[in-house]
Scaffold this motif. Structure first.
Motif, mmCIF file in Angstrom:
data_model
loop_
_atom_site.group_PDB
_atom_site.id
_atom_site.type_symbol
_atom_site.label_atom_id
_atom_site.label_comp_id
_atom_site.label_asym_id
_atom_site.label_seq_id
_atom_site.Cartn_x
_atom_site.Cartn_y
_atom_site.Cartn_z
ATOM 1 N N GLU A 133 0.824 -1.207 0.000
ATOM 2 C CA GLU A 133 0.000 0.000 0.000
ATOM 3 C C GLU A 133 0.856 1.254 0.000
ATOM 4 N N LEU A 134 1.957 1.224 0.783
ATOM 5 C CA LEU A 134 2.814 2.404 0.881
ATOM 6 C C LEU A 134 3.451 2.729 -0.474
ATOM 7 N N LEU A 135 4.038 1.714 -1.116
ATOM 8 C CA LEU A 135 4.767 1.973 -2.354
ATOM 9 C C LEU A 135 3.838 2.018 -3.569
ATOM 10 N N GLY A 136 2.707 1.333 -3.482
ATOM 11 C CA GLY A 136 1.808 1.270 -4.628
ATOM 12 C C GLY A 136 0.851 2.445 -4.686
ATOM 13 N N SER A 137 0.269 2.807 -3.549
ATOM 14 C CA SER A 137 -0.727 3.888 -3.556
ATOM 15 C C SER A 137 -0.250 5.121 -2.789
ATOM 16 N N GLY A 138 0.866 5.004 -2.077
ATOM 17 C CA GLY A 138 1.337 6.142 -1.287
ATOM 18 C C GLY A 138 0.476 6.412 -0.072
ATOM 19 N N THR A 139 -0.337 5.406 0.329
ATOM 20 C CA THR A 139 -1.202 5.598 1.496
ATOM 21 C C THR A 139 -0.947 4.480 2.501
ATOM 22 N N LEU A 140 -1.428 4.695 3.741
ATOM 23 C CA LEU A 140 -1.444 3.639 4.749
ATOM 24 C C LEU A 140 -2.796 3.692 5.425
ATOM 25 N N LEU A 141 -3.531 2.598 5.411
ATOM 26 C CA LEU A 141 -4.895 2.558 5.949
ATOM 27 C C LEU A 141 -5.748 3.656 5.325
ATOM 28 N N GLY A 142 -5.432 4.033 4.080
ATOM 29 C CA GLY A 142 -6.230 5.029 3.383
ATOM 30 C C GLY A 142 -5.747 6.457 3.557
ATOM 31 N N PHE A 143 -4.826 6.699 4.488
ATOM 32 C CA PHE A 143 -4.316 8.062 4.680
ATOM 33 C C PHE A 143 -3.132 8.313 3.746
ATOM 34 N N GLN A 144 -3.119 9.485 3.131
ATOM 35 C CA GLN A 144 -2.025 9.803 2.209
ATOM 36 C C GLN A 144 -0.795 10.222 2.989
ATOM 37 N N VAL A 145 0.111 9.268 3.244
ATOM 38 C CA VAL A 145 1.258 9.582 4.097
ATOM 39 C C VAL A 145 2.397 10.211 3.320
ATOM 40 N N LEU A 146 2.379 10.062 1.995
ATOM 41 C CA LEU A 146 3.500 10.609 1.220
ATOM 42 C C LEU A 146 3.129 11.892 0.493
ATOM 43 N N GLY A 147 1.947 12.423 0.765
ATOM 44 C CA GLY A 147 1.508 13.613 0.050
ATOM 45 C C GLY A 147 0.464 13.252 -0.988
ATOM 46 N N ASP A 148 0.000 14.251 -1.714
ATOM 47 C CA ASP A 148 -1.078 14.042 -2.674
ATOM 48 C C ASP A 148 -0.509 13.912 -4.084
ATOM 49 N N PRO A 149 -0.699 12.757 -4.732
ATOM 50 C CA PRO A 149 -0.087 12.563 -6.052
ATOM 51 C C PRO A 149 -0.663 13.470 -7.133
ATOM 52 N N ILE A 150 -1.902 13.934 -6.977
ATOM 53 C CA ILE A 150 -2.489 14.767 -8.030
ATOM 54 C C ILE A 150 -2.117 16.231 -7.837
ATOM 55 N N GLN A 151 -2.185 16.679 -6.576
ATOM 56 C CA GLN A 151 -1.815 18.073 -6.307
ATOM 57 C C GLN A 151 -0.298 18.251 -6.236
ATOM 58 N N LYS A 152 0.434 17.158 -6.293
ATOM 59 C CA LYS A 152 1.909 17.188 -6.222
ATOM 60 C C LYS A 152 2.422 17.854 -4.944
ATOM 61 N N THR A 153 2.035 17.296 -3.822
ATOM 62 C CA THR A 153 2.584 17.804 -2.559
ATOM 63 C C THR A 153 3.449 16.715 -1.943
ATOM 64 N N GLY A 154 4.132 17.059 -0.864
ATOM 65 C CA GLY A 154 4.965 16.093 -0.142
ATOM 66 C C GLY A 154 6.055 15.544 -1.041
ATOM 67 N N LEU A 155 6.241 14.215 -0.981
ATOM 68 C CA LEU A 155 7.290 13.568 -1.767
ATOM 69 C C LEU A 155 7.064 13.738 -3.262
ATOM 70 N N TYR A 156 5.778 13.833 -3.647
ATOM 71 C CA TYR A 156 5.473 13.916 -5.072
ATOM 72 C C TYR A 156 5.994 15.213 -5.682
ATOM 73 N N ALA A 157 6.185 16.246 -4.825
ATOM 74 C CA ALA A 157 6.667 17.531 -5.312
ATOM 75 C C ALA A 157 8.083 17.400 -5.867
ATOM 76 N N ILE A 158 8.879 16.443 -5.353
ATOM 77 C CA ILE A 158 10.249 16.313 -5.848
ATOM 78 C C ILE A 158 10.359 15.174 -6.857
ATOM 79 N N GLY A 159 9.219 14.782 -7.460
ATOM 80 C CA GLY A 159 9.283 13.855 -8.581
ATOM 81 C C GLY A 159 9.061 12.400 -8.243
ATOM 82 N N TYR A 160 8.639 12.092 -7.014
ATOM 83 C CA TYR A 160 8.368 10.701 -6.662
ATOM 84 C C TYR A 160 7.084 10.238 -7.339
ATOM 85 N N GLU A 161 7.046 8.984 -7.758
ATOM 86 C CA GLU A 161 5.836 8.439 -8.371
ATOM 87 C C GLU A 161 5.445 7.150 -7.660
ATOM 88 N N ASN A 162 4.138 6.886 -7.575
ATOM 89 C CA ASN A 162 3.688 5.601 -7.052
ATOM 90 C C ASN A 162 4.055 4.505 -8.032
#
Lengths: 249, 214
Positions: free
Chosen positions: B154-183
């Protein structure tokens, strides 16, 4: 107590006793809980219909939250003004239209003489009349179903999807907020021609800014479930168009 | 574990590591692949299996002297199936929304080879209390692996844990996604679960050389 458990007669008697005991136990449990289970299923249907027309307890961006079960009956009658059954050209009012089993109707409709009964729910929210259409289709593994709420101009006011056994994390995501919310405001007609709504891959519109393109963004890894949703909307909403159009004239 | 004798506590602790049903006995792989795309599903499955295996082991153990050996597998199947159906019906009546969420998992418990495996290997030859402990222990060992696999998928595939976005929002590009991380969408597919189970087996055997088969 040295019993010879290898004897054929013992084996057969054991098997018979076991079947009778387990059978009656299960039948007893099922019978005893039946009324509660049917009631739960009815409440669920009401909750789903209300959810599609935007009557729910959703807060912010979180999970899907229905109207609580203890209030659902009252809320349902407050918002749903009419329940219709459309059968060919006949339109009748029916308080129990929400209990019509779409699967059975679909099977019966294979006989070309049978006119399929189509349930339609007419609700009113904030002074607007909303038509809620039930749908049923096929996902990847099993059935998917849902409701779509349209306003008078055939714009989607909300949807609800559910499924029997789609893959968790992939197809099962169709019942998540982010997917269902995408349908809101989407048009099902394109210049008066019925297009439905396509769950599209790679339409370069992930935030769904274009509401007139009859498309929403697909879920990665859930192609077949997504196609199922597209097909379900096309197939089932189409049947209601003649009636809905006749209302507008 | 002051409550349990050394032998009894071994029944619970062994399956957690050195005799784990998934990584050592290689049982229950099918459900480990199917349902670990989300952490929540893994946890729910772990708890359900624990309940069914615990109770089932006790039932089989109580009946162990009267079950005809020719049809013992059928008897075991009937016990699991009956238990699962009863649990399913009770959930539907008293916890409807929960039962909706579990949907397929409840049915999947019947097909879990760990359950039949423990009935056959342990409950048929041991008393109810020891069988109960064995059931709980094996289900815990199974659940542990399920939760580890579910966590990473779940962490590496969806970037969530128990449904919570722990790595940031992949669509709004926040958190880790801001520096180019992809699920990694591949994580959500079953083969990745097999690879993670493989990695766990590797780590476990590298730490404890006794586990390596000749």
């Amino acid at each position: 107590m040295a019993k010879n458990t290898d004897k054929n007669s013992y084996t057969i008697i054991f098997a018979i006793v076991m079947v009778v005991v387990v059978g009656s136990l299960l039948a007893g449990v099922a019978q005893g809980l039946k009324s509660k289970i049917t009631l739960n299923e009815r409440y669920e249907k009401m909750q789903n219909i209300l959810y599609a027309m935007g009557v729910n307890d959703n807060e912010g961006e979180g999970d899907v939250t229905f109207v609580p079960t203890d209030k659902v009956e009252e809320t349902f009658h407050k918002y749903i003004k009419q329940q219709l059954v459309i059968q060919g050209d006949d339109v009748t009012e029916n308080e129990e239209a929400y209990l019509i089993d779409l699967k059975k109707e679909e099977t019966k409709a294979k006989d070309s003489n049978y006119k399929r009964r189509l349930p339609l729910f007419i609700g009113e929210k904030d002074g607007e009349t909303i038509y809620v259409i039930p749908m049923r289709g096929k996902g990847l593994w099993d059935a998917i179903w849902g409701f779509v709420a349209l306003d008078k101009s055939f714009t989607v006011q909300g949807v609800f999807f559910d499924h029997k056994g789609e893959t968790p994390g992939l197809g099962a995501e169709i019942k998540q907020r982010y997917f269902m919310d995408d349908f809101k405001g989407e048009a099902i007609l394109d210049n008066d021609v019925f297009k439905g709504i396509t769950v599209a891959k790679g339409n370069n519109d992930p935030i769904n800014e274009n509401k007139m393109d009859n498309k929403v963004d697909a879920i990665a890894g859930a192609t077949i479930t997504g196609n199922g949703v597209t097909a379900m909307i096309k197939k089932d909403v189409r049947m209601y168009l003649p009636y809905l159009k006749s209302l507008n004239n | 574990m002051g409550l349990l004798s050394k032998k009894d506590s071994k029944l619970i602790l062994d399956p957690l590591a050195d005799n784990n049903p998934i990584t050592i006995q290689v049982l229950g792989i099918c459900s480990a692949l199917a349902i670990t795309a989300q952490l929540k599903a893994s946890i729910v499955m772990a708890i359900s299996v624990m309940a069914v295996l615990g109770i089932g082991n006790v039932v089989i153990s109580l009946m162990r002297n009267i079950i005809p050996s020719k049809i013992r597998i059928i008897v075991q199947l009937v016990v699991v199936a009956a238990l699962v159906i009863i649990v399913d019906q009770i959930l539907k009546a008293f916890a409807y929304s929960l039962s909706k969420e579990l949907s397929v998992f409840i049915g999947l418990i019947i097909t879990n080879c760990i359950i039949m495996g423990r009935f056959e290997a342990f409950a048929l030859g041991n008393g109810p209390w020891r069988s109960f402990l064995d059931g709980i222990g094996n289900a815990a060992g199974y659940g542990l692996i399920l939760i580890i696999v579910g966590f990473f998928r779940e962490l590496l595939g969806s970037g969530t844990l128990l449904g919570f976005q722990v790595l940031g929002d992949p669509i709004q590009k926040t958190g880790l996604y801001a520096i180019g991380y992809e699920n990694n969408g591949f994580m959500l597919l079953s083969p990745m679960a097999l690879i993670i189970v493989g990695l766990i087996i590797w780590v476990q055997r590298a730490k404890n050389k006794d586990l390596i088969e000749e």
